[in-house]
Design a protein around this motif. Structure first.
Motif, PDB file in Angstrom:
ATOM      1  N   UNK A 299       0.872  -1.183   0.000  1.00 44.08           N
ATOM      2  CA  UNK A 299       0.000   0.000   0.000  1.00 44.08           C
ATOM      3  C   UNK A 299       0.903   1.225   0.000  1.00 44.08           C
ATOM      4  N   UNK A 300       0.852   2.020  -1.050  1.00 47.57           N
ATOM      5  CA  UNK A 300       1.779   3.137  -1.192  1.00 47.57           C
ATOM      6  C   UNK A 300       1.113   4.287  -1.937  1.00 47.57           C
ATOM      7  N   UNK A 301       1.646   5.506  -1.704  1.00 46.55           N
ATOM      8  CA  UNK A 301       1.172   6.677  -2.438  1.00 46.55           C
ATOM      9  C   UNK A 301       1.963   6.902  -3.720  1.00 46.55           C
ATOM     10  N   UNK A 302       2.855   5.984  -4.063  1.00 46.95           N
ATOM     11  CA  UNK A 302       3.619   6.095  -5.302  1.00 46.95           C
ATOM     12  C   UNK A 302       2.734   5.763  -6.498  1.00 46.95           C
ATOM     13  N   UNK A 303       2.851   6.493  -7.616  1.00 48.14           N
ATOM     14  CA  UNK A 303       2.079   6.156  -8.819  1.00 48.14           C
ATOM     15  C   UNK A 303       2.472   4.788  -9.365  1.00 48.14           C
ATOM     16  N   UNK A 304       1.609   4.234 -10.197  1.00 43.65           N
ATOM     17  CA  UNK A 304       1.881   2.915 -10.772  1.00 43.65           C
ATOM     18  C   UNK A 304       3.170   2.924 -11.585  1.00 43.65           C
ATOM     19  N   UNK A 305       3.462   4.056 -12.244  1.00 45.76           N
ATOM     20  CA  UNK A 305       4.690   4.136 -13.033  1.00 45.76           C
ATOM     21  C   UNK A 305       5.937   3.953 -12.195  1.00 45.76           C
ATOM     22  N   UNK A 306       5.918   4.437 -10.968  1.00 47.33           N
ATOM     23  CA  UNK A 306       7.066   4.269 -10.083  1.00 47.33           C
ATOM     24  C   UNK A 306       7.244   2.805  -9.700  1.00 47.33           C
ATOM     25  N   UNK A 307       6.140   2.122  -9.448  1.00 48.66           N
ATOM     26  CA  UNK A 307       6.232   0.692  -9.100  1.00 48.66           C
ATOM     27  C   UNK A 307       6.861  -0.088 -10.248  1.00 48.66           C
ATOM     28  N   UNK A 308       6.446   0.217 -11.483  1.00 43.21           N
ATOM     29  CA  UNK A 308       7.013  -0.501 -12.621  1.00 43.21           C
ATOM     30  C   UNK A 308       8.470  -0.097 -12.861  1.00 43.21           C
ATOM     31  N   UNK A 309       8.828   1.138 -12.589  1.00 48.00           N
ATOM     32  CA  UNK A 309      10.235   1.541 -12.704  1.00 48.00           C
ATOM     33  C   UNK A 309      11.106   0.751 -11.725  1.00 48.00           C
ATOM     34  N   UNK A 310      10.619   0.589 -10.503  1.00 50.22           N
ATOM     35  CA  UNK A 310      11.372  -0.177  -9.507  1.00 50.22           C
ATOM     36  C   UNK A 310      11.492  -1.631  -9.941  1.00 50.22           C
ATOM     37  N   UNK A 311      10.413  -2.197 -10.492  1.00 49.20           N
ATOM     38  CA  UNK A 311      10.479  -3.576 -10.949  1.00 49.20           C
ATOM     39  C   UNK A 311      11.427  -3.721 -12.133  1.00 49.20           C
ATOM     40  N   UNK A 312      11.483  -2.734 -13.029  1.00 53.04           N
ATOM     41  CA  UNK A 312      12.422  -2.787 -14.149  1.00 53.04           C
ATOM     42  C   UNK A 312      13.861  -2.764 -13.636  1.00 53.04           C
ATOM     43  N   UNK A 313      14.101  -1.913 -12.656  1.00 49.89           N
ATOM     44  CA  UNK A 313      15.445  -1.855 -12.068  1.00 49.89           C
ATOM     45  C   UNK A 313      15.797  -3.172 -11.385  1.00 49.89           C
ATOM     46  N   UNK A 314      14.795  -3.794 -10.756  1.00 47.54           N
ATOM     47  CA  UNK A 314      15.036  -5.080 -10.100  1.00 47.54           C
ATOM     48  C   UNK A 314      15.392  -6.146 -11.131  1.00 47.54           C
ATOM     49  N   UNK A 315      14.666  -6.162 -12.251  1.00 51.94           N
ATOM     50  CA  UNK A 315      14.950  -7.130 -13.303  1.00 51.94           C
ATOM     51  C   UNK A 315      16.352  -6.903 -13.861  1.00 51.94           C
ATOM     52  N   UNK A 316      16.715  -5.653 -14.078  1.00 52.07           N
ATOM     53  CA  UNK A 316      18.043  -5.344 -14.615  1.00 52.07           C
ATOM     54  C   UNK A 316      19.141  -5.720 -13.634  1.00 52.07           C
ATOM     55  N   UNK A 317      18.867  -5.547 -12.343  1.00 53.50           N
ATOM     56  CA  UNK A 317      19.908  -5.806 -11.340  1.00 53.50           C
ATOM     57  C   UNK A 317      20.226  -7.288 -11.195  1.00 53.50           C
ATOM     58  N   UNK A 318      19.252  -8.146 -11.512  1.00 52.73           N
ATOM     59  CA  UNK A 318      19.501  -9.587 -11.387  1.00 52.73           C
ATOM     60  C   UNK A 318      19.714 -10.233 -12.748  1.00 52.73           C
ATOM     61  N   UNK A 319      19.844  -9.398 -13.797  1.00 51.79           N
ATOM     62  CA  UNK A 319      20.173  -9.872 -15.155  1.00 51.79           C
ATOM     63  C   UNK A 319      19.170 -10.897 -15.665  1.00 51.79           C
ATOM     64  N   UNK A 320      17.907 -10.541 -15.563  1.00 48.46           N
ATOM     65  CA  UNK A 320      16.868 -11.444 -16.063  1.00 48.46           C
ATOM     66  C   UNK A 320      16.388 -10.979 -17.424  1.00 48.46           C
ATOM     67  N   UNK A 321      15.710 -11.869 -18.136  1.00 51.56           N
ATOM     68  CA  UNK A 321      15.199 -11.532 -19.462  1.00 51.56           C
ATOM     69  C   UNK A 321      14.122 -10.468 -19.331  1.00 51.56           C
ATOM     70  N   UNK A 322      14.148  -9.511 -20.240  1.00 52.01           N
ATOM     71  CA  UNK A 322      13.193  -8.416 -20.193  1.00 52.01           C
ATOM     72  C   UNK A 322      11.882  -8.832 -20.872  1.00 52.01           C
ATOM     73  N   UNK A 323      10.794  -8.429 -20.290  1.00 55.48           N
ATOM     74  CA  UNK A 323       9.486  -8.735 -20.860  1.00 55.48           C
ATOM     75  C   UNK A 323       9.018  -7.571 -21.726  1.00 55.48           C
ATOM     76  N   UNK A 324       7.847  -7.731 -22.335  1.00 54.23           N
ATOM     77  CA  UNK A 324       7.293  -6.699 -23.211  1.00 54.23           C
ATOM     78  C   UNK A 324       7.073  -5.399 -22.441  1.00 54.23           C
TER      79      UNK A 324
END
Length: 582
Positions: free
Chosen positions: A444-469
């Motif tokens: 539960x956060x006051x962050x916009x949805x775009x911020x949540x997806x930015x954090x998830x993109x950074x998480x994916x990049x940090x663990x060198x996983x395949x990028x999704x669409x």
């Protein structure tokens, strides 16, 4: 040795201070799993009585209660850093010493008039009389003659006939006849089998000014999005099948209560709203005020939910602005989203309207929490009450709904970061974040949805996983920091409080409805077994379907003939010899 007064086929059920004679046959409804519901109601009713009677010149005395303490689990409040702070209330104690006392089990002339509209065995009403001080009368009503006879016997058995009166009437009619200003009840408790919607119109009229209305909903399939059209017909709101469905269910019932109260120039103030086990439970005050009712439209909101990534946006139904000493009300502007989701390009679902204001009164919740934690032996489920109320005190009050960490990860087809890492990233980005008592993996956060997806993109990049669409559509505009922060771990989690308990027993959910002739219905058990293990032996080849009989052929309606993928071999009927052997 036989118990005096116990009839054949009856058992003794003990819960709290009450001892109930209960028929073994399913003639009167009773669910032992809802002990938490009844314990929490007793705790809330005690604090409500304490507040109400102090205004009427009396004070309540609770057995086992010592010096009152103020429990604050928020790191920011009072500088306690999550520890309990004991604050002596000397001035209040001196004032209370001059007041008349109201003890448990005694009739108090200044006390509360309580109505339990659907009492069944009367267990809840009897527990009120034995455990809650400051009561004037408790009306235990039920439309079943067998239930009312059982209530009368149990009332006499527990020695509370001077407080509890059994009533056999339609619950709505009892409340409609109590609409007069002097006949209203201070507390109305509705815990029906299924939906409370038929009783809400009468309830919002029959509760006194500032009185307490307690409502339970067990029709969670409807309120959680499986049947949005049915939800609209019952509660005036369309439910959405989403990850935040349990909190949305709470906001749907609050919307329904406020909407029905508005018809009579009344409105609701939520005190406590919980989603536990297989039901939801809300406690609200009901007040009267034409000016306040005008503000109700701005308290409701529609929900735009993306069917792809699950991002959601709220659209208020009305707009209120303060102009000097006056309030101006106007239509809201919108919508808050475009035709397609900006994150994944999918379409939006429209749900609601729902209650968009806070669903708890944190000051009242703190009082209940302080009383329960200071007197843990009072209830059998005290640890769970303390755990859930502690989580509620940590929730962000002004942030409706939530996302779930596992859904964010499954959308990107990546490993799930730990809750500490994700919460830390949000805090580093300058946003507030909390858990939710309604869901274990809630964010539960006051962050916009775009911020949540930015954090998830950074998480994916940090663990060198395949990028999704979803990652390739938009570039990351935020560089997330996953260094763990001390304030990312909430106090209820640090203290290992009981927040989400395991299932207490097998088939612990909603029980079968009580039957007039007695006997336990086997319908629910048969439905459980119907598809049991269906995922263990999944069919990978269509030729395997020939081993299953064709239902349409059995009814004589199959038009595929030999081309049907199911078997048309007639089922072998048992011979007389087989029947004799059986």
């Amino acid at each position: 040795s036989p118990v005096p007064g116990l009839l054949p086929g009856e058992t003794v059920v003990k819960e709290g201070k009450a001892s109930i004679w209960f028929p073994s046959a399913n003639e009167v409804f009773y669910n032992p799993v809802q002990e938490f519901n009844r314990d929490l109601t007793c705790a809330v009713l005690t604090e409500f009585a304490r507040e109400t009677l102090s205004l009427r010149g009396a004070r309540v005395v609770v057995p086992g209660e010592k010096e009152r303490v103020v429990v604050c689990l928020s790191d920011e409040k009072n500088g306690t850093k999550g520890e309990e702070a004991s604050v002596p209330q000397e001035e209040e104690e001196r004032k209370e010493a001059c007041l008349r006392t109201a003890s448990v089990g005694e009739r108090c002339e200044e006390g509360l008039r309580v109505l339990e509209g659907l009492a069944a065995s009367g267990l809840r009403s009897i527990r009120f009389a034995l455990e809650v001080p400051g009561l004037k009368s408790v009306t235990a009503n039920d439309c079943s003659a067998k239930a009312v006879a059982l209530i009368a016997r149990n009332t006499q058995h527990n020695g509370v006939s001077h407080l509890v009166q059994a009533s056999q009437r339609d619950a709505s009619m009892v409340m409609y006849e109590a609409r007069g200003r002097n006949e209203r009840y201070d507390v109305i408790d509705l815990d029906p089998y299924g939906s409370p919607s038929p009783f809400l119109d009468a309830a919002v009229q029959a509760v006194s000014e500032g009185g307490l209305l307690c409502v339970t909903c067990t029709d969670m399939a409807v309120m959680a999005g499986n049947n949005g059209e049915t939800c609209y017909s019952k509660y005036g709101s369309v439910s959405i099948k989403s990850k935040y469905c349990h909190e949305m269910a709470l906001r749907i019932i609050l919307h329904s209560l406020d909407e029905r109260a508005n018809v009579y120039q009344r409105y609701v103030e939520p005190l406590l709203s919980v989603s536990v086990d297989f039901y939801i439970r809300v406690f609200v005050r009901v007040r009267t005020g034409q000016a306040k009712v005008k503000n109700s439209a701005s308290k409701q909101a529609l929900v735009y939910n993306c069917v792809g990534c699950g991002a959601f946006h709220l659209q208020r139904m009305g707009k209120s602005m303060c102009q000097g000493k006056h309030m101006k009300y106007s239509a809201a502007t919108g919508p808050p989203v475009g035709v397609s989701c900006e994150h994944c390009g999918q379409r939006h679902q429209l749900g609601g309207p729902i209650w968009a204001e806070p669903i708890h009164n944190m000051e009242f919740v703190q009082k209940v929490l302080a009383a329960v934690s200071g007197n843990p032996s009072r209830f059998g489920t005290s640890k769970r009450i303390e755990g859930i109320l502690s989580m509620i005190t940590e929730e962000l009050e002004d942030v409706p709904l939530y996302s779930t960490l596992d859904h964010l990860s499954s959308t990107l087809h990546c490993n799930t970061p730990s809750m500490l890492l994700f919460r830390s990233a949000l805090l580093h980005a300058g946003y507030r974040v909390s858990l939710s008592h309604a869901c274990k993996n809630a964010v539960k956060t006051d962050a916009p949805a775009g911020v949540l997806w930015d954090i998830m993109r950074c998480w994916v990049s940090s663990v060198s996983l395949a990028r999704s669409h979803l990652i390739s559509v938009l570039r990351c505009s935020l560089q997330a920091c996953f260094d763990i922060r001390a304030d990312a771990n909430p106090q209820s989690r640090k203290r290992h409080l009981t927040r989400f308990q395991e299932n207490p027993q097998a088939n612990w959910g909603p029980k079968a409805r009580a039957k007039a002739g007695g006997g336990i219905s086997t319908e629910l058990e048969e439905r459980r077994k119907q598809f049991q293990g269906k995922r263990k032996c999944q069919i990978s080849d269509s030729s395997q379907l020939k081993s299953f009989p064709c239902k349409k052929f059995r009814k004589g309606t199959c038009t595929y003939g030999e081309k049907c993928c199911y078997s048309h071999t007639p089922e072998k009927s048992p011979s007389p010899g087989d029947a004799a052997e059986g």
